[in-house]
Enzyme design. Structure first.
Site, PDB file in Angstrom:
ATOM      1  N   ASP A 267       0.846  -1.192   0.000  1.00 21.15           N
ATOM      2  CA  ASP A 267       0.000   0.000   0.000  1.00 21.15           C
ATOM      3  C   ASP A 267       0.879   1.239   0.000  1.00 21.15           C
ATOM      4  O   ASP A 267       1.754   1.401   0.866  1.00 21.15           O
ATOM      5  CB  ASP A 267      -0.906  -0.001   1.222  1.00 21.15           C
ATOM      6  N   ASP A 377      -6.798  -4.794  -4.712  1.00 21.79           N
ATOM      7  CA  ASP A 377      -7.338  -4.354  -3.425  1.00 21.79           C
ATOM      8  C   ASP A 377      -8.136  -3.065  -3.491  1.00 21.79           C
ATOM      9  O   ASP A 377      -8.466  -2.499  -2.461  1.00 21.79           O
ATOM     10  CB  ASP A 377      -6.176  -4.186  -2.427  1.00 21.79           C
ATOM     11  N   HIS A 581      -5.586   3.803  -3.278  1.00 22.70           N
ATOM     12  CA  HIS A 581      -6.858   3.319  -2.745  1.00 22.70           C
ATOM     13  C   HIS A 581      -6.970   3.298  -1.227  1.00 22.70           C
ATOM     14  O   HIS A 581      -7.983   2.799  -0.697  1.00 22.70           O
ATOM     15  CB  HIS A 581      -7.177   1.937  -3.327  1.00 22.70           C
TER      16      HIS A 581
END
Length: 999
Positions: A267, A377, A581
């Protein structure tokens, strides 16, 4: 016969746990070392001082939240170890325990190991804690950069914590140092451990009374007999021999096949800031490179051009090694996007630029073109995405997230996904239902069991490696995969690149089913609303970028002004990064969103300066008052993409108090506001139509309890509707100038609204200022509309999507909160109503009974939430929202959306003709005007059909054109016939990019 399988299984488990696993590290020596703590933010290797290190021992506390500590490790290799290492029976390793805690890697302390000269060796994680030592080395000398990142949620608990904000995290140490050891690793015992683990894992997934399971039990029992618990190293070989027949048993021809792709979903920010992601990438990627040196069949896929760009900037030596493996074909850049972006909220041009920036970097820096979009994701996928994917030159799409659906199970894992314009893209959902697989038996059995296409396609992809916080594959995972290449009881495992997987999947499934429309995630619906300032910054940045590129292009083409390509690229890269995201959706720690807001402010300052400079060039020394309008659609006579003299609006608007309420009027509208500040009448005078249904209301503030079952910042659960809180209280209402001002209190928060007729006279503008002081509450702004609508049209990228309003099916009922961009429109034949906004994304639209008979529609905008995890202070403070209520069709809705988000700029100067215009088709809208990415000076125009109908028109340039070509998003010419590329025959929602070479 007595069934003793449970007793055998117990013995097998204990033998592995208590005998085999501990014996891998045959000998160990504890090393004395010292440490230096960086005083604030991390420092590069070259800035680490030579002195200032202090001794640190096992058990010592270290590591303030978000701190960095450098450990200096020096040790002599014990005599006799090198001979065994050089003989190939053992490995010498440095094993580091930074104070690792239980839980997933990537959510706690981590380290990166350097040579004394500053070269990166590999990363350190809780389950990847070793560094190889050269077999001939007499001593060890390394430095470890250790990050004391706090564990703020890896166990997914609701734990509001001050640790997510560096300013409130404190300075108390988080970890106790576990020590550094020099270890002699026994290769034969390590091989036995993988043999044993692989076969024991199958016991958990095979049928209880199957022949294969019984055979494995007996094989492991025989191996237990062969293993001397007092001499595991000396008896590992006969134990392995006892297992070899079980490992050699081949799988049947019908066995499911798995394409194992090494992966580490990192991430780009989440429970850590962006600066930590850069270091996470270095740790993970160095681990992968180390594994590639050891395993020639191992392949790895990594997405996000931004992460590669960070490596190039901060770790150039590491990036050079990555480039070599890419050229070799074992390292596969995937995704083609700048980051693994949210796809619901970025605007059309921004989502296109994810591919322009991402694929452009991969082509330029690595010499590869990615063909697959890799978004495992993200929180749902826009119906506009298939066309954008195809326009970028990509062919395939992969995600795993839809498996998280709360209500409905997707009927396919391999299929064609059809977007709102009809474009289809080959799509795969890995049925393994994770992007963090360890290639264990449980995961692979799930992949085979859940494969919806079994009997048609026997192939699925399994991304393996620790992810989210990084770490990636381990040698144990790879060794497991090697043993499962053809192993009875397990799917067959092949190490494949993603492009090879998609080629095989296409060939093996030539007629896949089709799923049409968006891929709506029945989960994480709160991400359309959480962290409203981040969302406002994104929306404003997108429109400032549009203006800056447009006016800079006009200034260059018309006056030869330098085009600020580098400044625009930097601004775009910042905005694209923050569409990741977990940033734009509002699901990160406080530190991430604070930095995002600072970045948006800097982007705004930079872009405003660029815009002002371009307008200075364009306005020149003229003395007329002109309106610079960057919108692509003319609104009530205004010139689009041009600067035209101002004119009186002629709306004849007025405001007055009457009958205990307030009346706002123009030639087009008559709006009545009651003493509570709510709209009780909204009359479209030209249509002779009342918009507010009997007993209905508009501009209603509603407050709800918002306590999701699982993920605070991510989720809005349907039960919020059953827990409304006290209605808003009106403290004051008055007329100020041309507006009605309403002061309200809702919960512990205050709201001030200004309602006025828009300057053009055909819309009601509402400005809502909220001073928000709630916790776990949801604030919505509701409008009852006297329209019997079957669907609601919500703006998405390059068009809109129509979603059913009813809840007839479980799929419809699950869409109780949806996303829209600048406008949402509800209509019945011949009449429609639009609610436009300047920063809102979350909405819900429902059918309600109408007093007097029939039905009406309720539109609600989700303004604010107050989740407490991962940021307990989310959204506290002042927010300003702007809405417009109007009537008309979807093109009128689009015009209102642009008006709110692209306010005109008025200055003295000279009129400016449009740089381009569209003749003959009002539904063809110009989304972007810019100069080409390659610096050639060509003008690039991106446009789309906005009504959802076929359209014919012509692009008319406002400058001399030597050549015009239709291109893909990367501005590469497409094959076309002999027709005129400026003559446009567009299908519904078609996206077109044109490249114009100036004469």
């Amino acid at each position: 016969m007595h069934d003793d399988s449970a007793l055998i299984a117990s013995r097998i488990a204990r033998t592995y746990r208590d005998r085999i696993a501990p014996a891998i590290r045959a000998e160990q020596v504890l090393i004395e070392l010292d440490a230096w703590e960086a005083p604030d933010e991390p420092v590069p290797f070259g800035a680490v001082p030579r002195d200032g290190f202090r001794p640190i021992a096992s058990g010592d506390a270290w590591g303030r939240p978000w701190g960095t500590t450098w450990f200096r490790v020096r040790a002599e290799v014990p005599s006799g170890w090198r001979e065994r290492a050089e003989a190939g029976t053992h490995d010498i390793e440095l094993v580091v325990d930074l104070g690792f805690i239980a839980g997933q890697p990537g959510f706690q302390c981590e380290g990166l190991v350097y040579t004394p000269e500053g070269s990166v060796l590999k990363g350190l994680e809780p389950r990847n804690d070793w560094v190889a030592v050269d077999a001939a080395a007499a001593h060890v000398d390394v430095l470890i950069e250790a990050a004391s990142n706090p564990d703020v949620g890896s166990d997914w608990e609701f734990r509001p914590t001050a640790l997510g904000d560096k300013a409130t995290a404190g300075s108390d140490p988080l970890y106790r140092f576990g020590g550094v050891r020099l270890v002699l690793r026994d290769r034969e015992v390590a091989a036995l451990e993988r043999d044993w683990s692989t076969l024991e894992g199958l016991l958990a997934v095979l049928p209880e009374r199957s022949t294969r399971r019984a055979g494995l039990l007996r094989a492991l029992e025989r191996a237990s007999d062969a293993l001397d618990p007092d001499d595991v190293p000396g008896t590992a070989a006969p134990a392995r021999e006892a297992l070899s027949p079980a490992l050699a048993a081949a799988s049947p021809a019908s066995t499911h096949r798995v394409a194992a792709v090494g992966h580490a979903h990192i991430d780009s920010a989440w429970l850590w800031p962006v600066r930590e992601t850069i270091r996470k990438c270095a740790r993970t990627f160095s681990n992968v490179l180390d594994l590639m040196d050891r395993y020639p069949d191992f392949v790895f896929a990594a997405s996000s051009a931004q992460q590669y760009a960070w490596m190039k900037e901060h770790y150039p030596e590491l990036f050079a090694r990555i480039r070599e493996r890419v050229a070799e074909g074992r390292w596969a850049p995937v995704g083609g996007m700048w980051v693994e972006s949210d796809t619901n909220m970025p605007g059309g041009e921004a989502l296109a630029r994810q591919f322009v920036a991402g694929k452009g970097f991969f082509l330029r820096e690595l010499g590869v073109e990615t063909t697959e979009v890799w978004l495992p994701d993200s929180f749902g996928y826009s119906g506009a995405l298939p066309q954008i994917v195809a326009a970028s030159g990509s062919e395939n799409f992969l995600t795993q997230k839809i498996s998280w659906n709360e209500t409905n199970v997707m009927p396919h894992h391999t299929f064609l996904w059809e977007g709102v314009d009809g474009t289809r893209v080959f799509t795969h959902f890995p049925p393994v239902d994770t992007y963090n697989s360890d290639l264990g038996a449980v995961d692979l059995a799930r992949a085979e069991r859940q494969n919806a296409e079994r009997g048609i396609s026997d192939l699925s992809l399994v991304p393996f490696g620790y992810g989210d916080g990084g770490g990636g594959p381990t040698r144990e995972m790879i060794e497991t995969g090697l043993r499962k290449r053809d192993l009875e009881g397990s799917p067959r495992v092949d190490f494949l690149r993603p492009d090879a997987f998609f080629a095989q999947a296409r060939a093996g499934h030539p007629s896949p089913a089709t799923w049409s429309g968006e891929l709506y995630l029945e989960f994480h619906r709160g991400t359309y609303t959480s962290q409203a300032r981040t969302k406002a910054g994104n929306r404003r940045s997108e429109h400032l970028l549009r203006e800056a590129e447009l006016w800079a292009t006009v200034a260059t083409v018309r006056h030869g002004a330098p085009y600020p390509a580098d400044a625009l690229r930097r601004a775009w890269e910042t905005v694209l990064l923050q569409q990741f995201h977990d940033i734009l959706p509002g699901s990160s720690i406080a530190w991430v969103h604070q930095q995002a807001e600072e970045n948006y402010a800097r982007v705004a300052d930079d872009l405003e300066a660029l815009i002002a400079g371009a307008l200075d060039v364009l306005a020149g020394d003229g003395d007329q008052e002109v309106v610079f309008n960057a919108a692509p659609i003319a609104l009530h006579g205004a010139s689009a993409l041009a600067a035209a003299p101002t004119r009186a609006d002629g709306a004849g608007s007025s405001v007055r108090e009457a009958d205990g309420g307030y009346v706002l009027e123009s030639d087009a509208l008559r709006v009545v506001i009651d003493a509570d500040g709510e709209i009780v009448s909204f009359v479209d005078r030209r249509a002779g139509r009342e918009v507010v249904p009997p007993e209905g209301r508009g501009n209603v503030l509603q407050l709800f309890r918002d306590t999701p079952n699982q993920w605070d910042a991510w989720d809005i659960d349907h039960h919020f509707n059953r827990t409304p809180l006290a209605p808003a209280r009106t403290a004051a209402i008055r007329i100020e100038g041309n507006a009605v001002v309403v002061e309200r209190e809702v919960g512990r928060s205050s709201v001030v609204q200004r309602l006025r007729i828009a300057p053009h006279g055909s819309a009601l503008d509402i400005e809502t200022t909220v001073d928000w002081h709630e916790r776990q509450k949801l604030l919505k702004l509701a409008f009852d509309v006297d329209v019997l609508a079957d669907t609601a049209a919500s703006e998405i990228q390059f068009g809109h999507i129509r979603r059913p309003i009813h809840a007839n099916t479980s799929w419809d009922a699950a869409r109780f909160e949806t996303v829209a961009h600048r406008w949402l429109h509800v209509d019945e034949p011949g009449f429609g109503v639009t609610i436009a906004n300047d920063r809102v994304y979350g909405h819900d639209v429902t059918r309600r009974a109408r007093a007097g008979g029939g039905g009406a529609t309720r539109v609600r905008e989700s303004l604010l939430r107050a989740p407490v995890f991962p940021d307990p202070e989310a959204d506290q403070g002042v927010h300003v929202f702007r809405h417009a209520v109007s009537t008309g069709g979807v093109l009128d809705a689009a015009a209102e959306g642009y008006r709110l988000n692209l306010p005109p700029r008025i200055r003295r100067g000279r009129p400016v003709e449009p740089i381009v215009r569209i003749d003959g088709a009002p539904s063809i809208l110009v989304e972007a005007v810019k100069l080409a990415e390659d610096g050639s000076g060509d003008v690039v125009v991106r446009l789309y059909e906005a009504r959802g109908a076929r359209a014919s028109g012509r692009l008319v340039p406002g400058f001399a054109v030597a050549d015009a070509r239709r291109t893909d998003l990367l501005e590469r010419a497409l094959e076309s016939g002999s027709g005129d590329p400026l003559a446009l025959e567009l299908r519904p929602f078609e996206l077109v990019t044109l490249r114009l070479r100036r004469a």
